[in-house]
Design an enzyme around this catalytic site. Structure first.
Site, PDB file in Angstrom:
ATOM      1  CG  HIS A 181      -1.613  -1.215   1.396  1.00 27.13           C
ATOM      2  ND1 HIS A 181      -1.337  -2.517   1.660  1.00 27.13           N
ATOM      3  CD2 HIS A 181      -3.136  -1.157   1.210  1.00 27.13           C
ATOM      4  CE1 HIS A 181      -2.207  -3.303   1.672  1.00 27.13           C
ATOM      5  NE2 HIS A 181      -3.503  -2.617   1.406  1.00 27.13           N
TER       6      HIS A 181
ATOM      7  CG  HIS B 195      -5.960   1.772  -0.603  1.00 28.49           C
ATOM      8  ND1 HIS B 195      -5.846   2.113   0.849  1.00 28.49           N
ATOM      9  CD2 HIS B 195      -6.385   0.417  -0.525  1.00 28.49           C
ATOM     10  CE1 HIS B 195      -6.051   0.807   1.483  1.00 28.49           C
ATOM     11  NE2 HIS B 195      -6.355   0.015   0.536  1.00 28.49           N
TER      12      HIS B 195
ATOM     13  CD  GLU C 266     -20.481  -6.048  24.916  1.00 27.58           C
ATOM     14  OE1 GLU C 266     -20.642  -5.289  24.227  1.00 27.58           O
ATOM     15  OE2 GLU C 266     -21.499  -6.240  25.906  1.00 27.58           O
TER      16      GLU C 266
ATOM     17  CG  HIS D 224     -29.077 -12.785  27.146  1.00 33.26           C
ATOM     18  ND1 HIS D 224     -29.752 -12.191  26.215  1.00 33.26           N
ATOM     19  CD2 HIS D 224     -28.664 -11.917  27.820  1.00 33.26           C
ATOM     20  CE1 HIS D 224     -29.747 -10.875  26.195  1.00 33.26           C
ATOM     21  NE2 HIS D 224     -29.029 -10.744  27.359  1.00 33.26           N
TER      22      HIS D 224
HETATM   23  C1  LIG Z   1     -11.497  -4.692   9.833  1.00 37.35           C
HETATM   24  C2  LIG Z   1     -11.131  -4.392   8.373  1.00 37.35           C
HETATM   25  N1  LIG Z   1     -11.844  -4.282   7.516  1.00 37.35           N
HETATM   26  C3  LIG Z   1     -11.289  -4.288   6.074  1.00 37.35           C
HETATM   27  C4  LIG Z   1      -9.938  -4.245   5.889  1.00 37.35           C
HETATM   28  C5  LIG Z   1      -9.360  -3.992   4.385  1.00 37.35           C
HETATM   29  N2  LIG Z   1      -8.966  -2.866   4.182  1.00 37.35           N
HETATM   30  C6  LIG Z   1      -7.731  -2.578   4.260  1.00 37.35           C
HETATM   31  S1  LIG Z   1      -7.472  -0.924   4.106  1.00 37.35           S
HETATM   32  C7  LIG Z   1      -8.916  -0.497   3.725  1.00 37.35           C
HETATM   33  C8  LIG Z   1      -9.771   0.954   3.652  1.00 37.35           C
HETATM   34  C9  LIG Z   1      -8.526   1.996   3.436  1.00 37.35           C
HETATM   35  O1  LIG Z   1      -8.959   3.270   3.714  1.00 37.35           O
HETATM   36  P1  LIG Z   1      -8.299   4.211   4.530  1.00 37.35           P
HETATM   37  O2  LIG Z   1      -8.427   3.586   6.223  1.00 37.35           O
HETATM   38  O3  LIG Z   1      -8.801   5.449   4.375  1.00 37.35           O
HETATM   39  O4  LIG Z   1      -6.593   4.089   4.155  1.00 37.35           O
HETATM   40  P2  LIG Z   1      -6.051   4.754   2.992  1.00 37.35           P
HETATM   41  O5  LIG Z   1      -6.888   4.591   1.941  1.00 37.35           O
HETATM   42  O6  LIG Z   1      -6.050   6.212   3.616  1.00 37.35           O
HETATM   43  O7  LIG Z   1      -4.707   3.933   2.889  1.00 37.35           O
HETATM   44  C10 LIG Z   1      -9.865  -1.577   3.927  1.00 37.35           C
HETATM   45  C11 LIG Z   1     -11.432  -1.739   3.815  1.00 37.35           C
HETATM   46  C12 LIG Z   1      -9.206  -4.264   6.953  1.00 37.35           C
HETATM   47  N3  LIG Z   1      -7.795  -3.980   6.827  1.00 37.35           N
HETATM   48  N4  LIG Z   1      -9.693  -4.162   8.188  1.00 37.35           N
END
Ligand SMILES: Cc1ncc(C[n+]2csc(CCOP(=O)(O)OP(=O)(O)O)c2C)c(N)n1
Length: 684
Positions: free
Chosen positions: A30, A265, A429, A491
């Protein structure tokens, strides 16, 4: 631009393009966030963060959490540049087998990685726990003129982090608690994985945090070093509220066609776009991984600064030890993670003839003795103390000092303030689990959490991470089966025990009676290399007669022969856990009365049992005895592990129901009679 500003920019571009080159070389990763957030990372690591790259474990270092773990290349580049034991070739083996630089930061792989991140929302939430630990230890150990514990917890978080519910839960609590040494740098680049955040995330983040009691700063230009620097300074001065700095950045900054879009990204820019980005920002296109000596020397000043900071702290600590020797010894002990002498000496025992008692009640008694002996035991429940019985009576509420106490229920006696050891997590939680993880990672704390077993589902993402990280967190789960009765199927946990058993390196213990419960707590406290889930009943259970039956310390081996009708090879083996062990025992006695040879096994912990030598396991569960019945008020799936294909399970096939507990056991057929019937069929 001044010379200084030009040099800052050179340093930032070094971070930016080293990250992009790292991703490009691996052909995976990334680049976008590292390129956009390079400036804030630079300002933080060069001007603010207090750390010693030569000793990543210096106890009073500032903690840094890269919550957006997908931007790992950025973290690795910073660790390399500042002089941690992470080499140039480690950068070049990014994401490869056995490297120190896996796809997402893993705590044990590289020095300087405080926490394993990747699942969004977890890092920032655990950072709240680190700040809780820091705040509590400061209250406990600091003395006038001696800030033995006085560091900050910094977080870099992304849109994805802040979209996740767990982050909101944790940050709401951080605001309530007024954790002034928690500082979040929010990379507000308005792009996530699948597109612009205008598709999904139009919250006014600043206002949201403000409403939660945070101090909010804004930086409109994420490449402006001075603005970022000023905002961090203000955040450090703010001591009664956590701070978030919303820093407007451009994902993939510099890449002419991809910047500002989700294209930047999650995949390498590609050679042409990367070259174009370098040209765009006046950076040499060759060689890749370009670092100049002056830039490296600038970053490596961290080694000198770090040594000085640590030395100064050591000297202060020596003076402190001269004035408060006992406190200093105690501080050393808890930070090493050692247990105090004699911590087990007051654990209760339950002799034959003791009254029936729920294992959650026994747990309460055990916890009170542990609370006196182990001052680093700290935790609480998700608004369920009156049901889970997990308060530490007389040890105060962990709360922001100065809150009006009147009318606030939940006071457990003792101090009201940061020295309190009862953390009220609220109905949160998931954040509870994440915060506890952060407390354990900080060090100096043995954290525990508590809720109903059925709500373990709300905690699973963090439980998984604590197991992966191998850290000591104790999860107390009560109301562990249909035995909870009238609250009904929502529950009543069914698949939860097996779900937890499925997590590698999580030790799950479901004790059958009072004495097994004491032993289970002992195991949990001693388990330094991973989390432990303690599973307790709501309903009363008989205290098994340990004169007639085997002693409860068999629990240490996970499973043991509780009783057998004779020394002969058993015709049938009954295996029980928790509240169902007594049912298995009753059935065993009936079967024996019919002339069969029966063995009853208590199996409170699969993980502990599976770790025993094969001889012991064979002694308890001889391979050639195929007539085996497992009895557990949970899902049957999974019991094949011990009963094979010939065995039978007395358990649950679907969800429970709302009715008094004894009737539920009868209706769902978890009875001694049912076991006897099956046993007869099997031994025929
Ligand atoms: C809980 C979770 N869901 C999905 C992902 C897959 N994932 C990795 S980065 C991302 C979104 C990235 O957006 P952002 O947080 O704004 O990061 P940027 O694009 O700025 O690098 C997703 C959905 C993950 N790592 N963790």
């Amino acid at each position: 631009m001044t010379d200084e500003e030009i040099f800052d920019e050179k340093c930032i571009n070094t971070v930016r393009f080293l990250s992009a080159d790292t991703v490009e070389k691996a052909n995976s990763g990334h680049p976008g966030m590292p390129m956009g957030a390079a400036a804030m990372a630079y300002v933080l690591f060069v001007r603010h963060l207090k750390y010693n790259p030569a000793n990543p474990y210096w106890v009073n270092r500032d903690r840094f959490v890269l919550s957006a773990g997908h931007a790992s290349a950025l973290l690795y580049v910073l660790l390399h540049l500042t002089g941690y034991d992470l080499t140039f070739s480690d950068l070049q083996s990014f994401r490869q087998w056995g490297s120190k630089t896996p796809g997402h930061p893993e705590r044990h792989c590289a020095p300087g990685v405080e926490i394993t991140t990747g699942p969004l929302g977890q890092g920032i939430s655990s950072a709240v726990g680190m700040a809780v630990a820091e705040t509590h230890l400061a209250a406990r150990f600091n003395r006038p003129d001696y800030g033995i514990v006085d560091h900050f917890t910094y977080v870099m978080a992304s849109d994805g982090d802040l979209m996740e519910g767990v982050a909101f839960e944790a940050c709401a609590l951080a605001g309530h608690l007024g954790l002034g040494r928690l500082i979040v740098l929010y990379d507000d680049n308005r792009v996530s994985l699948a597109g612009s955040t205008s598709l999904t995330f139009t919250d006014d983040v600043g206002k949201r945090f403000e409403a939660c009691g945070w101090h909010v700063e804004y930086v409109e230009d994420g490449n402006n070093v001075n603005l970022i620097d000023t905002a961090i300074r203000k955040a450090k001065i703010e001591s009664t509220r956590p701070s978030i700095i919303c820093i407007r950045t451009i994902i993939g900054y510099g890449a002419p066609h991809k910047q500002g879009t989700s294209e930047a990204h999650g995949s390498p820019l590609g050679p042409e776009e990367l070259q174009a980005a370098k040209r765009n920002l006046g950076w040499p296109t060759e060689p890749a991984f370009f670092i100049t000596d002056d830039v490296l020397a600038h970053f490596r000043k961290a080694l000198t600064h770090g040594r000085t900071w640590e030395d100064e702290w050591q000297q202060a600590f020596s003076r402190y030890a001269g004035t408060w020797p006992d406190l200093a010894t105690e501080f050393d002990r808890i930070m090493r993670g050692d247990l105090p002498e004699g911590w087990e000496s007051a654990l209760p025992g339950y002799p034959d003839g003791s009254k029936d008692i729920a294992t959650r009640k026994v747990s309460e008694a055990v916890m009170q003795t542990l609370a006196h002996k182990i001052p680093e035991l700290l935790g609480g429940s998700a608004d369920l103390n009156p049901s889970t019985f997990t308060w530490l009576k007389g040890f105060g509420d962990f709360q922001r000092p100065g809150l009006p106490e009147e009318g606030i229920q939940g006071k457990v006696g003792g101090e009201w303030g940061y020295g309190g050891r009862n953390v009220h997590f609220g109905v949160r939680e998931h954040a509870m689990a994440a915060i506890a993880a952060g407390m354990a990672l900080h060090g100096g704390i043995i954290p525990y959490t508590a809720t109903f077993l059925t709500f373990s589902d709300y905690m699973r993402p963090t439980i998984r991470l604590t197991a992966m990280m191998g850290i000591r967190v104790i999860y107390v789960f009560t109301h562990d089966s249909i035995g909870l009765g009238e609250d009904g199927p929502t529950h009543q946990p069914i698949e939860h025990l097996m779900n937890l058993r499925a997590v590698p390196n999580l030790t799950v213990i479901r004790p059958a009676d009072a004495n097994e419960t004491v032993a289970a707590w002992r195991v949990a406290i001693l388990n330094q290399n991973g989390p432990t889930a303690l599973i307790f009943s709501r309903q009363n259970l008989p205290v098994l007669n340990r004169i007639e039956l085997s002693p409860a310390n068999g629990l240490y081996r996970g499973g043991y022969i509780l009783w057998e009708s004779s020394g002969d090879r058993p015709d049938v083996i009954l295996i029980g856990t928790g509240s169902e062990l007594q049912i298995a025992l009753k059935a065993g006695r009936k079967i024996a009365a019919e002339g069969f040879s029966v063995r009853v096994i208590s199996l409170p912990s699969w993980e502990l049992f599976d770790r025993q030598p094969v001889d012991y396991r064979e002694y308890v569960l001889p391979l050639d005895v195929r007539a085996r019945i497992a009895v557990e008020a949970g899902i049957k799936l999974g019991w094949e592990h011990y009963i094979g294909l010939d065995g039978r399970v007395v358990g649950m096939d679907g969800f429970g129901a709302s009715a008094p507990s004894p009737l539920l056991y009868e209706k769902f057929g978890i009875t001694a009679e049912q076991i006897v019937r099956l046993a007869r069929e099997m031994v025929k």
